[in-house]
Scaffold this active site. Structure first.
Site, short mmCIF file in Angstrom:
data_model
loop_
_atom_site.label_atom_id
_atom_site.label_comp_id
_atom_site.label_asym_id
_atom_site.label_seq_id
_atom_site.Cartn_x
_atom_site.Cartn_y
_atom_site.Cartn_z
N CYS A 16 0.81 -0.99 0.15
CA CYS A 16 0.04 -0.22 -0.06
C CYS A 16 1.03 1.18 -0.02
O CYS A 16 0.22 2.42 -0.13
CB CYS A 16 -1.02 -0.07 1.35
N ASN A 72 -10.18 -0.33 0.59
CA ASN A 72 -8.83 -0.19 0.51
C ASN A 72 -8.34 -0.88 -0.90
O ASN A 72 -8.38 -1.99 -1.29
CB ASN A 72 -8.16 -1.31 1.45
N HIS A 78 -3.12 6.89 2.55
CA HIS A 78 -3.94 5.65 2.25
C HIS A 78 -5.14 5.35 2.91
O HIS A 78 -5.33 5.53 4.03
CB HIS A 78 -2.73 4.57 2.71
N1 ACO Z 1 -17.83 -8.61 10.17
C1 ACO Z 1 -18.15 -8.82 11.60
N2 ACO Z 1 -17.48 -9.32 12.61
C2 ACO Z 1 -16.17 -9.33 12.22
C3 ACO Z 1 -15.70 -9.23 10.72
C4 ACO Z 1 -16.61 -8.82 10.02
N3 ACO Z 1 -16.19 -8.63 8.62
N4 ACO Z 1 -14.42 -9.32 10.95
C5 ACO Z 1 -13.96 -9.43 12.19
N5 ACO Z 1 -15.01 -9.53 13.07
C6 ACO Z 1 -15.42 -10.13 14.45
C7 ACO Z 1 -14.06 -10.45 14.94
O1 ACO Z 1 -14.24 -12.01 14.63
C8 ACO Z 1 -14.24 -10.02 16.56
O2 ACO Z 1 -15.11 -10.79 17.29
P1 ACO Z 1 -14.73 -11.37 18.70
O3 ACO Z 1 -14.66 -10.27 19.41
O4 ACO Z 1 -15.93 -12.10 19.05
O5 ACO Z 1 -13.42 -12.25 18.48
C9 ACO Z 1 -14.65 -8.59 16.35
O6 ACO Z 1 -15.29 -8.68 15.15
C10 ACO Z 1 -13.55 -7.65 16.77
O7 ACO Z 1 -12.72 -7.99 15.66
P2 ACO Z 1 -11.28 -7.27 15.57
O8 ACO Z 1 -10.27 -7.85 14.58
O9 ACO Z 1 -10.85 -6.88 17.08
O10 ACO Z 1 -11.83 -5.77 14.96
P3 ACO Z 1 -11.04 -4.59 14.85
O11 ACO Z 1 -11.70 -3.48 15.41
O12 ACO Z 1 -9.43 -4.54 15.11
O13 ACO Z 1 -11.10 -4.49 13.31
C11 ACO Z 1 -9.86 -4.56 10.91
C12 ACO Z 1 -10.42 -5.18 12.28
C13 ACO Z 1 -10.80 -3.84 10.42
C14 ACO Z 1 -9.33 -5.50 10.08
C15 ACO Z 1 -8.81 -3.62 11.73
O14 ACO Z 1 -7.86 -4.29 12.50
C16 ACO Z 1 -7.74 -2.89 10.55
O15 ACO Z 1 -8.37 -2.25 9.90
N6 ACO Z 1 -6.44 -3.20 10.68
C17 ACO Z 1 -5.69 -2.67 9.79
C18 ACO Z 1 -5.92 -3.25 8.32
C19 ACO Z 1 -5.14 -2.61 7.21
O16 ACO Z 1 -4.74 -1.17 7.39
N7 ACO Z 1 -4.40 -3.10 6.36
C20 ACO Z 1 -3.41 -2.46 5.76
C21 ACO Z 1 -2.92 -2.84 4.49
S1 ACO Z 1 -3.98 -3.97 3.26
C22 ACO Z 1 -2.62 -4.16 2.19
O17 ACO Z 1 -1.30 -3.86 2.27
C23 ACO Z 1 -3.01 -4.84 0.93
#
Ligand code: ACO
Length: 291
Positions: free
Chosen positions: A92, A246, A216
């Site tokens: 990214c 994204n 980004h």
């Molecule tokens: N729908 C519903 N529930 C979900 C989903 C979904 N799509 N995905 C995860 N959950 C659940 C999880 O299982 C978890 O449940 P639990 O509490 O029972 O275990 C709960 O939701 C919370 O999950 P978290 O992983 O703690 O959610 P978080 O708030 O951290 O959000 C996310 C997850 C959106 C992935 C976030 O961590 C994020 O944006 N991270 C960075 C991603 C990023 O920037 N990537 C970069 C580059 S991509 C590239 O280089 C191609």
């Protein structure tokens, strides 16, 4: 593809995706080549530059159509170019790595460089994996960067890579994107803030001087957290992830294009462009628009 459409096949909801990521819909379709050609041609038209006058094509992509050849020469051919062309993969951060590379090429004799960010991330998404499927999308953006002996608008860069964090976000050959989202989130905020501060110091500008931040587009909460730490109100951040998801190395040029289309960029403005991604890699730059 809307969140509601995704929730028909995945255990997720529009509410969860919107709240946790800020994404409401995304575009799916095309290839790195087809999207790159489209964006590249639009950038050339917009800059009123003939394809034959471009002397380098840099394509930032995490998702080239084939391992070899690179996608850049194929795009160059489609656009009617006869110049060197290569892919750059810094996930990214790829577009900013390409702009930094373009700057070096301009310093060493190139006159006009087409920089494209183009991604076909959907091809490498496991559509039954709600962790990744709600985030990634396809898209492309492009810009023409021209040498001007009297004016330099690319004021500073701060780039980095930390291979010790490589396993946080991966896609193996023949596999799918996988990510430790929480860890990527934490590190993303840290490296964006750190590199942004370095780039501003190098450019001799403060956060108050910035008309815009063009980040980004991974997660609205990452943008909010970084802006808060940098003392920049969200009104100055360009956000397109709500509509586009994204799109990795396409996201910064897409956000930049959106800001231009909405008349948010004016002559003399300073902007901070900042990205992070798998690798991990990161890259910030301060630019000024003199035109
Ligand atoms: N729908 C519903 N529930 C979900 C989903 C979904 N799509 N995905 C995860 N959950 C659940 C999880 O299982 C978890 O449940 P639990 O509490 O029972 O275990 C709960 O939701 C919370 O999950 P978290 O992983 O703690 O959610 P978080 O708030 O951290 O959000 C996310 C997850 C959106 C992935 C976030 O961590 C994020 O944006 N991270 C960075 C991603 C990023 O920037 N990537 C970069 C580059 S991509 C590239 O280089 C191609």
């Amino acid at each position: 593809m809307t969140n509601d459409e995704l929730s028909q096949t995945l255990d997720t909801t529009d509410e969860w995706i919107t709240e946790r990521t800020g994404i409401r819909e995304r575009r799916i379709g095309g290839t790195a080549k087809s999207l790159g050609v489209l964006a590249g041609q639009r950038a050339l038209d917009d800059a009123a530059v003939d394809a034959r006058d471009v002397d380098f094509l840099l394509l930032a992509t995490t998702t080239p159509d084939r391992i070899t050849p690179a996608t850049a020469p194929v795009i160059a051919h489609e656009l009617g170019m006869h110049c060197p062309a290569m892919d750059i993969n810094a996930a990214c951060s790829g577009f900013m790595y390409a702009v930094r590379t373009a700057y070096g090429l301009l310093e060493t004799g190139s006159k006009r460089i087409l920089v494209i960010g183009s991604e076909n991330l959907s091809r490498w998404v496991d559509w039954s994996d709600r962790n990744m499927a709600v985030l990634l999308a396809d898209g492309a953006g492009a810009t023409v960067i021209e040498y001007d002996p009297t004016e330099n608008d690319l004021l500073s860069f701060s780039l980095g890579a930390e291979g010790a964090d490589a396993d946080l976000l991966t896609c193996e050959h023949g596999g799918f994107f996988q990510m430790d989202g929480k860890e990527v989130f934490r590190r993303a905020v840290r490296v964006v803030v750190d590199s942004a501060e370095k780039a501003m110091t190098l450019a001799g500008v403060s956060a108050d001087d910035l008309a815009l931040v063009i980040p980004h587009q991974a997660n609205i909460r990452i943008i909010q957290a970084a802006c808060q730490r940098l003392n920049i109100e969200m009104e100055r951040a360009v956000v397109v992830l709500d509509r586009l998801g994204n799109t990795s190395s396409a996201s910064i040029p897409l956000a930049y294009g959106d800001a231009r289309a909405n008349d948010r960029i004016h002559k003399g403005d300073y902007a901070l462009l900042t990205g992070f991604g798998a690798g991990m890699t990161w890259a910030s730059a301060v630019v000024r628009w003199s035109k």
